[in-house]
Each structure stands twice: as C-alpha cells, then as structure tokens.
Motif scaffolding. Structure first.
Motif, PDB file in Angstrom:
ATOM      1  N   LYS A   1      89.743  22.933  29.098  1.00 36.05           N
ATOM      2  CA  LYS A   1      88.739  22.513  30.092  1.00 36.05           C
ATOM      3  C   LYS A   1      88.393  23.626  31.076  1.00 36.05           C
ATOM      4  CE  LYS A   1      87.449  18.206  29.573  1.00 36.05           C
ATOM      5  NZ  LYS A   1      86.084  18.187  29.156  1.00 36.05           N
TER       6      LYS A   1
ATOM      7  N   LEU B   1      82.550  26.697  20.761  1.00 36.36           N
ATOM      8  CA  LEU B   1      82.468  27.014  19.351  1.00 36.36           C
ATOM      9  C   LEU B   1      80.980  27.111  19.015  1.00 36.36           C
ATOM     10  CD1 LEU B   1      83.892  27.507  16.730  1.00 36.36           C
ATOM     11  CD2 LEU B   1      84.149  25.063  16.421  1.00 36.36           C
TER      12      LEU B   1
ATOM     13  N   GLY C   1      77.447  27.480  17.296  1.00 38.70           N
ATOM     14  CA  GLY C   1      77.017  26.966  15.998  1.00 38.70           C
ATOM     15  C   GLY C   1      77.534  25.569  15.734  1.00 38.70           C
ATOM     16  N   PHE C   2      78.201  24.988  16.737  1.00 39.84           N
ATOM     17  CA  PHE C   2      78.671  23.609  16.637  1.00 39.84           C
ATOM     18  C   PHE C   2      78.052  22.788  17.761  1.00 39.84           C
ATOM     19  CE2 PHE C   2      82.156  22.397  13.719  1.00 39.84           C
ATOM     20  CZ  PHE C   2      82.144  23.539  12.942  1.00 39.84           C
TER      21      PHE C   2
ATOM     22  N   ARG D   1      72.279  18.621  20.813  1.00 45.58           N
ATOM     23  CA  ARG D   1      71.869  17.583  21.752  1.00 45.58           C
ATOM     24  C   ARG D   1      71.485  16.286  21.036  1.00 45.58           C
ATOM     25  NH1 ARG D   1      69.696  17.334  26.805  1.00 45.58           N
ATOM     26  NH2 ARG D   1      71.599  18.413  27.363  1.00 45.58           N
TER      27      ARG D   1
ATOM     28  N   ARG E   1      83.941  13.922  19.740  1.00 48.84           N
ATOM     29  CA  ARG E   1      82.687  14.270  20.439  1.00 48.84           C
ATOM     30  C   ARG E   1      81.502  14.407  19.478  1.00 48.84           C
ATOM     31  NH1 ARG E   1      86.824  16.172  23.127  1.00 48.84           N
ATOM     32  NH2 ARG E   1      86.823  16.269  25.410  1.00 48.84           N
TER      33      ARG E   1
ATOM     34  N   ASN F   1      75.913  23.145  13.248  1.00 49.82           N
ATOM     35  CA  ASN F   1      74.446  23.065  13.212  1.00 49.82           C
ATOM     36  C   ASN F   1      73.914  24.193  12.311  1.00 49.82           C
ATOM     37  OD1 ASN F   1      74.089  25.441  14.950  1.00 49.82           O
ATOM     38  ND2 ASN F   1      74.780  24.116  16.622  1.00 49.82           N
TER      39      ASN F   1
HETATM   40  N1  ACO Z   1      82.174  23.824  21.546  1.00 54.79           N
HETATM   41  C1  ACO Z   1      83.084  23.126  22.278  1.00 54.79           C
HETATM   42  N2  ACO Z   1      82.822  22.017  22.969  1.00 54.79           N
HETATM   43  C2  ACO Z   1      81.560  21.556  22.918  1.00 54.79           C
HETATM   44  C3  ACO Z   1      80.552  22.224  22.182  1.00 54.79           C
HETATM   45  C4  ACO Z   1      80.901  23.391  21.482  1.00 54.79           C
HETATM   46  N3  ACO Z   1      80.005  24.047  20.745  1.00 54.79           N
HETATM   47  N4  ACO Z   1      79.389  21.550  22.314  1.00 54.79           N
HETATM   48  C5  ACO Z   1      79.654  20.495  23.104  1.00 54.79           C
HETATM   49  N5  ACO Z   1      80.967  20.507  23.472  1.00 54.79           N
HETATM   50  C6  ACO Z   1      81.675  19.495  24.292  1.00 54.79           C
HETATM   51  C7  ACO Z   1      81.279  19.599  25.752  1.00 54.79           C
HETATM   52  O1  ACO Z   1      82.148  20.460  26.434  1.00 54.79           O
HETATM   53  C8  ACO Z   1      81.444  18.152  26.188  1.00 54.79           C
HETATM   54  O2  ACO Z   1      82.820  17.882  26.345  1.00 54.79           O
HETATM   55  P1  ACO Z   1      83.329  16.832  27.471  1.00 54.79           P
HETATM   56  O3  ACO Z   1      82.727  15.524  27.101  1.00 54.79           O
HETATM   57  O4  ACO Z   1      84.811  16.892  27.365  1.00 54.79           O
HETATM   58  O5  ACO Z   1      82.801  17.372  28.780  1.00 54.79           O
HETATM   59  C9  ACO Z   1      80.948  17.357  24.978  1.00 54.79           C
HETATM   60  O6  ACO Z   1      81.197  18.211  23.841  1.00 54.79           O
HETATM   61  C10 ACO Z   1      79.463  16.993  25.030  1.00 54.79           C
HETATM   62  O7  ACO Z   1      78.735  18.191  25.192  1.00 54.79           O
HETATM   63  P2  ACO Z   1      77.371  18.363  25.962  1.00 54.79           P
HETATM   64  O8  ACO Z   1      77.303  19.746  26.540  1.00 54.79           O
HETATM   65  O9  ACO Z   1      77.146  17.197  26.886  1.00 54.79           O
HETATM   66  O10 ACO Z   1      76.344  18.244  24.779  1.00 54.79           O
HETATM   67  P3  ACO Z   1      74.840  18.606  24.869  1.00 54.79           P
HETATM   68  O11 ACO Z   1      74.159  17.668  23.957  1.00 54.79           O
HETATM   69  O12 ACO Z   1      74.359  18.693  26.268  1.00 54.79           O
HETATM   70  O13 ACO Z   1      74.837  20.118  24.307  1.00 54.79           O
HETATM   71  C11 ACO Z   1      74.579  21.999  22.946  1.00 54.79           C
HETATM   72  C12 ACO Z   1      74.355  20.491  23.092  1.00 54.79           C
HETATM   73  C13 ACO Z   1      73.937  22.758  24.121  1.00 54.79           C
HETATM   74  C14 ACO Z   1      73.864  22.454  21.659  1.00 54.79           C
HETATM   75  C15 ACO Z   1      76.078  22.311  22.864  1.00 54.79           C
HETATM   76  O14 ACO Z   1      76.674  21.559  21.818  1.00 54.79           O
HETATM   77  C16 ACO Z   1      76.378  23.797  22.688  1.00 54.79           C
HETATM   78  O15 ACO Z   1      76.342  24.546  23.663  1.00 54.79           O
HETATM   79  N6  ACO Z   1      76.684  24.232  21.414  1.00 54.79           N
HETATM   80  C17 ACO Z   1      76.918  25.618  21.123  1.00 54.79           C
HETATM   81  C18 ACO Z   1      75.615  26.385  21.084  1.00 54.79           C
HETATM   82  C19 ACO Z   1      74.824  26.090  19.831  1.00 54.79           C
HETATM   83  O16 ACO Z   1      75.316  26.144  18.723  1.00 54.79           O
HETATM   84  N7  ACO Z   1      73.522  25.811  20.042  1.00 54.79           N
HETATM   85  C20 ACO Z   1      72.598  25.602  18.947  1.00 54.79           C
HETATM   86  C21 ACO Z   1      71.836  24.355  19.100  1.00 54.79           C
HETATM   87  S1  ACO Z   1      70.894  24.114  17.645  1.00 54.79           S
HETATM   88  C22 ACO Z   1      69.496  25.003  17.846  1.00 54.79           C
HETATM   89  O17 ACO Z   1      69.087  25.413  18.912  1.00 54.79           O
HETATM   90  C23 ACO Z   1      68.751  25.219  16.601  1.00 54.79           C
END
Ligand code: ACO
Length: 436
Positions: free
Chosen positions: A302, A308, A310-311, A314, A364, A369
C-alpha cells in the motif's frame, strides 16, 4: 435515445421538493438518467470525479461490456473484425457506420492512399526538434502543425472539410510516425509506397532505407495491422473525451486530434505499453523470473507506488478481449521469428500466470490489458519501445475523428463545460504586501 416510461425520483432529506428525472435506454448497456435540468430546478450539481457514473454523450460507434469482456465496433465483435477484416475496412466501418463492400473498399483505399505524403515543408519543421526528443513530443507538435499546412480542411462545421481532414489524418499518421522515428535515427525519410497495404507501407517507411528495400514478412504485417484494428476505438476513454471536449469549442480537427495525442501519452493510458515493457526490463535487471515474487510484493504494498503495468482497466473487469487477440498474435510473431525463448517474453508469461492466480489481482478483477502483449509484439517486430505510444496514436486517430465527427453532427452538442464543487477560500480582500 429511447426514453423510458420509468422515471428516477431524486428526493432530499432537508425538505426540498423532489424531482423526477427522465430515463433513457440505449440499444444495449446501462440506462442513463437525464440530469440536464437538475441545476435549473434544484440549484445543485452532480459530483463525479473521473466520470465513473457519467455518460457524456450518446454514441453509435463503440460498445464495451466490461464485465463480459466484450468490445463491439458498430455492433461487430472485435474478434470477428480482427479475424476477417483489415485496418482500412475497420476505418471505413468506424467513420461511416458500416463495413465497405468491394467497390467501397477500393474507393476508400484509393482515397487514403492518395493522401499519404505530407507537405515537403514538414521535414524542415521536424528539424527544430532535438534528435533525442520523445516521439510523442514530436507527434503532438506535428499533428497540431498539420492545421498550418492544410488550411483548406480546418472548418469543423463544414462536412466536406471534416471528411477531407479525416482522410488526411488517417493517411498521414503512418508517414508522420515513421518520419519521427527516422529523424531520431538520423536516417533519411522514406516516401510512402501506395501500392502497399496500409500496414506494409508503414513498415516500409519505418524499416527501408534508400540502400535497402524492406522485405515484407506477412506474419509481421498482419500483426501490425491487428495492432491498428485493436486500438482503433474504445468508447469515451480519456483521449477520446479530450478530443471531444477540445473539438466542442469549434477548434479545427487537427488541433483536436493533437489534444488526443497529448492525452494518450500518459502512462495510465496509451503510455502503458511502453511502461509495461520498461517494467519487464527492470524485473529482468533485478534477476528475471526469480525476482517476480519480490516485484509483486512491491506492487501489493500500500505504501509503494509501483503498479503492474499492462494490468487493470477502468472498464474491463474481465479479460480484455483485445488482450486475448494480442496474446495470440504475440505467439504467432514470436514463432515466425523463432523468438519463443526470448527472456522478456518468458518473463511476461510467468508474470501473467502469477498475477492471474494471486488473490490481490483476482479480488480486484485486474486482468492483463492489450498493452501487456502489444509491447512484446512491437519489440519483436523491431519497433523501438519509445515509439509504442505513437503507434497507438496512429491507430486511434480514426476513432478520435469518428467520435469528433459524430459529436459535431449531434444536434444536442454543446461546448463541454463541467462544473465543480468549490472548496477554496471564501471571498477575501487583498492586503498591502507588508501586511500579508
Ligand atoms: N497494479 C496494481 N494494482 C492495481 C493496478 C495495477 N496495474 N491497477 C489497479 N490496481 C489496484 C488499485 O491500487 C486499487 O486498489 P485498492 O482498491 O486496494 O485501492 C484497485 O486496484 C482499483 O484500482 P483503480 O485505480 O480504482 O482502478 P481504475 O479503474 O481507476 O484504474 C487503470 C484503471 C488506470 C488502468 C489502472 O488499472 C492502472 O493504472 N493500470 C496500469 C496502467 C495500464 O496498464 N494502463 C493501460 C490502460 S488500457 C489502455 O489505455 C489501452
């Protein structure tokens, strides 16, 4: 929009009168509650940072069911388009609402091909950039600059201008991305070859040089084309909403698309494929597969900001359907190039396996992706990591322009102007500097 007999009633616990709100049904997906009269009747705004519950428009272009892991372009499942169509057919579908028949396909391909060159002056404009500039910095500038070169298609309210701008943008993006790449390499630009397919022409402009032809590899060209199809549109994501908001002021299409390019650059959006590959490189440097456990521990901590890459997504709370297709392409490309033993690919597969079984990710609903695999595919094709997001921008341009044109054609369209919950200081008086 189909209105429904059902109404939503908003009531207040402070005795203020309640309000009936109309409900609309889409053709699929959740209903929406129309709150347009809310402020006028109650003096209250809604509060929805990140637009988690807000539909900003109605649209006929793309539909995502994040729980099912489903993606439709104009009603067609992405899997069928990826299997049966090429990128230009997909562009026609997104722009005009349906797949082209044979004659329309020929005509559309000819129209796009005849616009692949850019104004010769563009190369001198490019010279102003440092050779080590990030390609997305260059692309933001180049796409915005198109409005200075193509004055005759900048009136967003003129359908003919919008049509020409759309074709020009789709046709010229590969040329601009390849020019940005060649510039950073210090190599001469390669002119487009209009007898090649859209993807093959892009690869020619990227990998040929005046001394050596690009020898086409069909598996790699098909992979590139699939990357374009899978990234072509994705509903009202951050960059598309940026393009709509920017275009809502009446600015020209090139400026609106440049705003989309700028938004896409961020690592939480289009920059994720670059970030994912850099992350794999970092784990590799830490010691590779053996260090995955340690890395995952950091991701779950935390107090750490490590994600991570690519994982997660939204909208997709199930496997991203594009990721499944890209995973398949990844195997094909690595097979064709004899790279199945590539250490980074092995690392990615090990990471994917562990993350899919780990309760942190499972609870979660964090799945790989499309960017998790597209980076590996592009690297295998020979695309430098820094260029990944520019290729995403190239592919997404058709989606942006289709969404922009849809917005302009919508009689309900207004300049975008969100409201706010102000929590700052109340009105106060400026004191002379010595008394502050
Ligand atoms: N690694 C670890 N933890 C994660 C990740 C991740 N990639 N993504 C989300 N979480 C966790 C958050 O910390 C949160 O945990 P909590 O509930 O304990 O606080 C929970 O999962 C929910 O996450 P949010 O941030 O609320 O999810 P949101 O829908 O807002 O975010 C996002 C989506 C921005 C894509 C996020 O998953 C992320 O940053 N991923 C990594 C970046 C990525 O791969 N982006 C590509 C998107 S696809 C595209 O653009 C084509």
């Amino acid at each position: 929009m189909n209105s429904s007999d059902v109404k939503a009633t908003l009531s207040f616990s402070d005795g203020s009168p309640s309000m009936d709100l109309p409900l609309y049904k889409g053709s699929i997906g959740p209903d929406v509650i129309d709150i347009r009269k809310l402020y006028g009747q109650t003096g209250k705004f809604t509060y929805d940072p990140g637009f988690l519950s807000t539909a900003s428009c109605n649209s006929t272009i793309t539909y995502i069911d994040g729980d099912k892991g489903e993606l439709l372009y104009r009603g067609y499942p992405i899997e069928q388009l990826a299997e049966n169509c090429d990128f230009l057919e997909t562009c026609h579908l997104l722009l005009y609402g349906d797949l082209p028949d044979a004659a329309q396909k020929l005509d559309f391909t000819a129209r796009v091909s005849s616009h692949t060159m850019v104004h010769e002056q563009m190369q001198f404009f490019l010279r102003g950039f440092r050779r080590d500039a990030h390609p997305m910095a260059i692309m933001t500038g180049l796409v915005g600059a198109l409005s200075a070169f193509y004055h005759d298609s900048t009136d967003i309210n003129n359908p003919v201008h919008r049509e020409i701008a759309a074709i020009r943008l789709i046709a010229k993006m590969p040329t601009l991305v390849a020019m940005a790449y060649k510039y950073t390499q210090g190599q001469p630009y390669m002119y487009p070859k209009n007898n090649l397919s859209y993807a093959a022409n892009f690869m020619h402009m990227m990998f040929a040089n005046p001394c050596e032809e690009y020898v086409q590899n069909d598996v790699l060209v098909r992979a590139m084309d699939r990357i374009f199809i899978l990234h072509a549109d994705h509903e009202q994501n951050a960059s598309t909403s940026t393009v709509r908001l920017c275009g809502s002021s009446g600015t020209n299409p090139f400026a609106a698309i440049a705003a989309g390019v700028a938004c896409l650059w961020g690592p939480a959006h289009g920059g994720a494929n670059e970030a994912a590959l850099n992350m794999l490189g970092d784990i590799q440097k830490m010691g590779g597969v053996e260090k995955i456990g340690e890395f995952i521990k950091q991701v779950k901590d935390k107090n750490s900001t490590v994600k991570l890459m690519g994982f997660g997504h939204r909208v997709y709370k199930n496997y991203d359907p594009r990721a499944k297709l890209m995973r398949e392409t990844c195997h094909e490309v690595l097979g064709a190039l004899g790279l199945h033993d590539d250490p980074l690919f092995k690392l990615a597969m090990a990471l994917e396996k562990i993350a899919l079984e780990d309760d942190y990710f499972v609870s979660r609903k964090l799945y790989p992706n499309v960017d998790f695999y597209s980076g590996i595919v592009q690297r295998a094709i020979g695309i430098p990591v820094q260029l990944f997001t520019a290729i995403f921008a190239l592919a997404r341009t058709v989606g942006w322009i289709a969404q922009l044109n849809e917005m302009i054609g919508d009689p309900e369209y207004k300049i975008g102007r969100p409201r706010q919950l102000y929590v700052g200081a109340q009105q106060r008086s400026v004191k002379p500097v010595g008394q502050r």
